[in-house]
Design a protein around this motif. Structure first.
Motif, short mmCIF file in Angstrom:
data_model
loop_
_atom_site.label_atom_id
_atom_site.label_comp_id
_atom_site.label_asym_id
_atom_site.label_seq_id
_atom_site.Cartn_x
_atom_site.Cartn_y
_atom_site.Cartn_z
N GLY A 89 0.82 -1.19 0.00
CA GLY A 89 0.00 0.00 0.00
C GLY A 89 0.85 1.24 0.00
N PRO A 90 0.34 2.35 -0.56
CA PRO A 90 1.12 3.60 -0.60
C PRO A 90 1.23 4.21 0.79
N ALA A 91 2.27 5.00 1.00
CA ALA A 91 2.46 5.65 2.29
C ALA A 91 1.30 6.59 2.57
N SER A 92 0.70 6.47 3.74
CA SER A 92 -0.43 7.31 4.11
C SER A 92 -0.04 8.35 5.15
N ALA A 93 1.17 8.22 5.69
CA ALA A 93 1.64 9.17 6.70
C ALA A 93 3.16 9.20 6.69
N ARG A 94 3.70 10.27 7.21
CA ARG A 94 5.15 10.43 7.33
C ARG A 94 5.48 10.49 8.82
N LEU A 95 6.22 9.49 9.29
CA LEU A 95 6.59 9.41 10.70
C LEU A 95 8.09 9.66 10.84
N GLU A 96 8.43 10.54 11.75
CA GLU A 96 9.84 10.89 11.96
C GLU A 96 10.24 10.55 13.39
N VAL A 97 11.41 9.97 13.55
CA VAL A 97 11.91 9.59 14.87
C VAL A 97 13.27 10.25 15.11
N TRP A 98 13.34 11.02 16.19
CA TRP A 98 14.64 11.53 16.62
C TRP A 98 15.23 10.48 17.55
N THR A 99 16.38 9.96 17.17
CA THR A 99 16.93 8.82 17.89
C THR A 99 18.42 8.97 18.13
#
Length: 243
Positions: free
Chosen positions: A24-34
């Motif tokens: 499925g296509p990306a439905s959201a953009r999640l960013e993680v500061w790690t």
């Protein structure tokens, strides 16, 4: 240079197809500061978990802060969507831990002693514990501060008698106190801040699906995924569910 990793797992991807991931296509953009040195394995496992929950997301690490949801150790004026919780299901609590055999009954007795801290930006890694010492006029010099890579390593320095006290988090260290002959010399106040943030108050259905998936994620279910987050983070909870 910031390490930015964009990992798209789609039906045409060899890795995704081989693993049988939901397409499925990306439905959201999640960013993680790690602070993690490597995100390759953990990001793949997180992507796979999210996709299985119906959240087809693009993952970005240590990027420009443009994610629909961003995990960070502190608030920058955005809306907190999910707060990070410790092993007790509560906000984290910074502590100073010492050996029972050392007989350290108060912070004042750490004057001139070596202490274990943890490198990183999370205030629980040492900043709050050092503030507690400073309130008693104790400011360990450079040669007295040992910076470890994580809480476990900081505790290891204490257990091997390399330091007299180690910074830790209450929920994380509690199971080790009795078996290892340790005691809590100082306990701070619960700290709010680390969690998933959104830049807008309008969270659509696709993002709600991702939020629900993150809400159900627990360290005990997949410890590899949680190498992306601070060591004390055990899961996530709605902000209004905690006192």
């Amino acid at each position: 240079m910031r390490n930015v990793v964009c990992l798209w797992l789609m039906a045409s991807s060899v890795g995704a197809t081989g693993a049988g991931l939901p397409a499925g296509p990306a439905s959201a953009r999640l960013e993680v500061w790690t602070e993690a040195r490597s995100t390759t394995v953990a990001s793949y496992r997180l992507q796979r978990y999210l996709a299985a929950k119906g959240c087809h997301a693009e993952l970005v690490f240590n990027g420009a802060g443009e994610g629909d949801l961003v995990f960070r150790p502190g608030n920058r004026g955005e809306m907190l969507v999910l707060t990070s919780v410790n092993a007790d299901g509560r906000h984290p609590v910074p502590v100073w831990v010492t050996r029972k055999s050392a007989g350290v009954s108060s912070l004042r007795e750490l004057e001139g002693r070596d202490v274990s801290l943890v490198a990183g930006r999370d205030p629980l890694l040492g900043a709050l514990a050092l503030e507690a010492l400073a309130a008693h006029g104790i400011r360990p010099g450079k040669g007295q501060r040992y910076e470890a890579g994580d809480f476990s390593s900081a505790l290891g320095l204490l257990l091997h008698n390399n330091t007299h006290a180690a910074v830790s988090e209450l929920g994380l260290v509690r199971p080790f106190l009795e078996p290892q002959g340790l005691t809590i010399t100082w306990q701070g106040q619960p700290v709010q801040g680390a969690g998933w943030y959104a830049s807008t108050s309008e969270i659509g259905p696709a993002l709600q699906t991702c939020r629900q998936a993150l809400l159900e994620l627990r360290r005990g279910d997949d410890r590899q995924i949680f190498t992306l987050f601070p060591e004390w983070v055990s899961g996530f909870a709605p902000p209004d569910s905690l006192p």
